[in-house]
Design a protein around this motif. Sequence first.
Motif, PDB file in Angstrom:
ATOM      1  N   GLU B  78      41.891  44.332  43.828  1.00  0.00           N
ATOM      2  CA  GLU B  78      40.906  44.830  43.019  1.00  0.00           C
ATOM      3  C   GLU B  78      40.583  43.849  41.834  1.00  0.00           C
ATOM      4  OE1 GLU B  78      41.149  48.775  41.799  1.00  0.00           O
ATOM      5  OE2 GLU B  78      39.297  48.770  40.879  1.00  0.00           O
ATOM      6  N   ASP B  79      39.413  43.850  41.301  1.00  0.00           N
ATOM      7  CA  ASP B  79      39.296  42.850  40.107  1.00  0.00           C
ATOM      8  C   ASP B  79      38.978  43.918  39.093  1.00  0.00           C
ATOM      9  OD1 ASP B  79      38.840  40.851  38.304  1.00  0.00           O
ATOM     10  OD2 ASP B  79      36.605  40.773  39.088  1.00  0.00           O
ATOM     11  N   VAL B  80      39.994  43.898  38.082  1.00  0.00           N
ATOM     12  CA  VAL B  80      39.908  44.833  37.141  1.00  0.00           C
ATOM     13  C   VAL B  80      39.624  44.255  35.681  1.00  0.00           C
ATOM     14  CG1 VAL B  80      41.095  46.873  35.787  1.00  0.00           C
ATOM     15  CG2 VAL B  80      41.906  46.185  38.302  1.00  0.00           C
ATOM     16  N   TRP B 142      41.579  36.596  23.455  1.00  0.00           N
ATOM     17  CA  TRP B 142      40.688  37.142  22.535  1.00  0.00           C
ATOM     18  C   TRP B 142      39.916  38.404  23.294  1.00  0.00           C
ATOM     19  CZ3 TRP B 142      35.658  38.273  21.175  1.00  0.00           C
ATOM     20  CH2 TRP B 142      35.472  39.156  20.019  1.00  0.00           C
ATOM     21  N   GLY B 143      39.427  38.082  24.328  1.00  0.00           N
ATOM     22  CA  GLY B 143      38.486  38.859  25.189  1.00  0.00           C
ATOM     23  C   GLY B 143      39.062  39.914  25.519  1.00  0.00           C
ATOM     24  N   SER B 144      40.265  39.844  25.898  1.00  0.00           N
ATOM     25  CA  SER B 144      40.979  40.887  26.844  1.00  0.00           C
ATOM     26  C   SER B 144      41.212  42.225  25.795  1.00  0.00           C
ATOM     27  CB  SER B 144      42.431  40.437  27.171  1.00  0.00           C
ATOM     28  OG  SER B 144      42.382  39.212  28.011  1.00  0.00           O
ATOM     29  N   ASP B 145      41.330  41.957  24.647  1.00  0.00           N
ATOM     30  CA  ASP B 145      41.595  42.952  23.666  1.00  0.00           C
ATOM     31  C   ASP B 145      43.018  43.557  23.961  1.00  0.00           C
ATOM     32  OD1 ASP B 145      41.179  44.712  21.565  1.00  0.00           O
ATOM     33  OD2 ASP B 145      40.315  46.180  22.701  1.00  0.00           O
ATOM     34  N   ASN B 146      44.147  42.618  24.103  1.00  0.00           N
ATOM     35  CA  ASN B 146      45.416  43.090  24.251  1.00  0.00           C
ATOM     36  C   ASN B 146      46.208  42.154  23.210  1.00  0.00           C
ATOM     37  OD1 ASN B 146      48.014  42.707  25.402  1.00  0.00           O
ATOM     38  ND2 ASN B 146      47.349  43.802  27.420  1.00  0.00           N
ATOM     39  N   LYS B 147      47.084  42.740  22.597  1.00  0.00           N
ATOM     40  CA  LYS B 147      48.075  42.198  21.738  1.00  0.00           C
ATOM     41  C   LYS B 147      48.622  41.087  22.244  1.00  0.00           C
ATOM     42  CE  LYS B 147      48.345  45.220  17.750  1.00  0.00           C
ATOM     43  NZ  LYS B 147      47.851  46.362  18.125  1.00  0.00           N
ATOM     44  N   TYR B 243      48.092  35.135  28.168  1.00  0.00           N
ATOM     45  CA  TYR B 243      46.500  35.193  27.965  1.00  0.00           C
ATOM     46  C   TYR B 243      45.918  35.769  29.272  1.00  0.00           C
ATOM     47  CZ  TYR B 243      47.030  30.282  29.883  1.00  0.00           C
ATOM     48  OH  TYR B 243      47.435  29.407  30.383  1.00  0.00           O
ATOM     49  N   PHE B 244      46.764  35.624  30.361  1.00  0.00           N
ATOM     50  CA  PHE B 244      46.047  36.264  31.751  1.00  0.00           C
ATOM     51  C   PHE B 244      46.603  37.474  31.951  1.00  0.00           C
ATOM     52  CE2 PHE B 244      48.443  32.409  33.139  1.00  0.00           C
ATOM     53  CZ  PHE B 244      49.433  33.064  33.719  1.00  0.00           C
ATOM     54  N   VAL B 245      47.100  38.145  30.840  1.00  0.00           N
ATOM     55  CA  VAL B 245      47.976  39.461  31.501  1.00  0.00           C
ATOM     56  C   VAL B 245      46.894  40.509  31.937  1.00  0.00           C
ATOM     57  CG1 VAL B 245      47.917  40.244  28.949  1.00  0.00           C
ATOM     58  CG2 VAL B 245      49.472  41.283  30.606  1.00  0.00           C
ATOM     59  N   GLU B 246      45.630  40.453  31.461  1.00  0.00           N
ATOM     60  CA  GLU B 246      44.647  41.576  31.819  1.00  0.00           C
ATOM     61  C   GLU B 246      43.951  41.236  33.096  1.00  0.00           C
ATOM     62  OE1 GLU B 246      44.690  44.521  30.892  1.00  0.00           O
ATOM     63  OE2 GLU B 246      45.235  44.687  28.678  1.00  0.00           O
ATOM     64  N   TRP B 252      42.265  36.019  38.287  1.00  0.00           N
ATOM     65  CA  TRP B 252      43.938  35.592  37.954  1.00  0.00           C
ATOM     66  C   TRP B 252      44.156  34.199  38.783  1.00  0.00           C
ATOM     67  CZ3 TRP B 252      48.412  35.236  40.724  1.00  0.00           C
ATOM     68  CH2 TRP B 252      49.726  35.130  39.848  1.00  0.00           C
ATOM     69  N   SER B 253      43.886  34.360  40.111  1.00  0.00           N
ATOM     70  CA  SER B 253      44.028  33.191  41.057  1.00  0.00           C
ATOM     71  C   SER B 253      43.373  32.054  40.302  1.00  0.00           C
ATOM     72  CB  SER B 253      43.700  33.721  42.562  1.00  0.00           C
ATOM     73  OG  SER B 253      42.390  34.010  42.423  1.00  0.00           O
ATOM     74  N   MET B 254      42.045  32.071  39.765  1.00  0.00           N
ATOM     75  CA  MET B 254      41.676  30.974  39.130  1.00  0.00           C
ATOM     76  C   MET B 254      42.293  30.422  38.034  1.00  0.00           C
ATOM     77  SD  MET B 254      37.790  30.543  40.217  1.00  0.00           S
ATOM     78  CE  MET B 254      36.903  30.607  39.039  1.00  0.00           C
ATOM     79  N   PHE B 255      42.952  31.436  37.257  1.00  0.00           N
ATOM     80  CA  PHE B 255      43.852  30.620  36.258  1.00  0.00           C
ATOM     81  C   PHE B 255      45.019  29.934  36.753  1.00  0.00           C
ATOM     82  CE2 PHE B 255      42.295  34.102  33.265  1.00  0.00           C
ATOM     83  CZ  PHE B 255      42.082  33.155  32.173  1.00  0.00           C
ATOM     84  N   PHE B 256      45.358  30.226  38.067  1.00  0.00           N
ATOM     85  CA  PHE B 256      46.533  29.548  38.619  1.00  0.00           C
ATOM     86  C   PHE B 256      46.017  28.260  39.224  1.00  0.00           C
ATOM     87  CE2 PHE B 256      50.958  30.915  39.204  1.00  0.00           C
ATOM     88  CZ  PHE B 256      50.879  31.801  37.940  1.00  0.00           C
TER      89      PHE B 256
END
Lengths: 168, 400
Positions: B78-80, B142-147, B243-246, B252-256
């Motif tokens: 699932e793409d969350v 920044w966009g993930s809104d996650n510290k 930066y890809f935690v969210e 996510w696989s695109m980042f990899f």
Amino acid sequence: MSATEIIFYAIAAVMLLSALGVTLAGNIVYAALLFIATLGGVAAVYLLLTVEFLALVQLLIYGGAVVILILFALMLTRARERPQALFGKSRPFGVLAAMGLLAGLIAAAVTTDWVSPADRDGIEPVPFEAIGDVIFTVWVVPFIVVGILLSIALDGAILLATPEDEED
Amino acid sequence: MPDAIVLSEFAGIGMPDWVDALIRLVFIVALMTLNTLALIYLERKVLARFQARVGPTRTGPVGILQSAADALKLLTKEDVRPHSADRWVFELAVFFVFVPVFLMFIPIPFTETWFIRDLELGFLYVFAVLGLNIVGVIMAGWGSDNKYALLGGIRAAAQAISYELPMLLAAAGVVMIAAGHLLDAGLVGGALNLNTIVDQQRTTPYILLQPLGFVIFMIGALAEMHRPPFDMPVAESEVVGGYFVEYSGIRWSMFFLAEYTGLFLMVMLGSTVFLGGWNFPFGADAGLGWQIVLTLAKASAMIFVLFWLRAMFPRLRIDQLMAFSWKVLLPFALLQVLANGIILAYGGPDWVVGLVSLALLVSLVALIYVLVRAKAGGDSIHLEPARPRLVTSTEVASGD
């Protein structure tokens, strides 16, 4: 209208819209991101003018470094929760300055003797070696002055960033 | 230099330009995917051997299908998107990370005639495009809104800005030498063309003339690609993936995909600029068929070294990393450019350039050794992570 012209107007439209976005976006991070789009448009125009070297330098310097520095400065503010005030007391002066710049640019555009697209074939693209030659021989003093100016700015930034009580 | 290969001649059929371009793009995409699957599998296997394990073994013979299985799992996941994430920035970030790496493929020469496009400014182009990658990373952070994501993104940006400079300067040393050689041959220009740079190394690979440049380039590549020991932006124990935690599933696989393609392109760049690309070492002429083997062998050797370094070193701290770039690598890279300039301007022979670069490299290593020894005695910076002392049961019993 030739294909080149269509591409040019498309790029120009993107640049204009994103430049408007930079000034009108309430969110300062959006503004910085749209600024990248504007600068990318400038690089694309350089490509259309067949000065690939300038296009790449544009990307390398503005597209990369400067915008990242802007983002750095701004992301550490609370840009997310609090939209920035777009207009302040200096608004009339800003309008005046913008109008003056616009008038100057239009005057320059109208008075310039543009080469018509038909005569363009005779013009050779400028090789980047020629640019380097001119910078390091004819314009070497301005080049060094700009270098010193940038170093001073860098030193100033380091000085400002260093906490004052770190004397031990 | 033979003319570049034209696909329509290769296939023996006529085709319009846009079909040719499309085939080249599809080729990049296929290569990116296969390369990522293969590299992830190989990294797991190589790391496992370093750590006296066996790595993946269950999926297919010697676990060779493990990456394919992982990829299938990711595609169906699932793409969350977090509710509070900034929608546009979060979703566009993936493309800003992926597209620059994709574009970096274009000027890399695989053999004398195999490349996507022969760009006159290929060297500059690669670095210009690479710089855009970081915009995507910072958007994701920044966009993930996650510290943690924000911290990872900012770390990545700081790291990329710091290491881009010594890396570019280190590689610029090679361009200076190439430009000198070209001038000697009565040619102006072409020193920024990656294919010409390879062509210049028919007898001597530039690693012999610029050993310091090569070392700085490799360190810079490690940092640019967030590879251990410079993986602070994505360190699980510090910023839970950075930066890809969210991101999940296909994003996510695109980042990899971008990360491993970037790794591959970095070593391809290193192999073309420093190791002589498709040339057989020291001038023996190899046929076109061997050229692709040689390029890939050199790139693979460099990738193996990068995996090796990952297994060997503990992670650094972010302040150590920044200090190392600005206070050590950048001055040495500048010194090398200066030395090259002086020697080449006065027409010094190649071996002087190589010797000076080697001397600089030796002094760099000596400096690092002295610094580490000095710091290890002091209290400010430990390169080895401080280990908590084990408290023995007798100490506990005696109340110490």
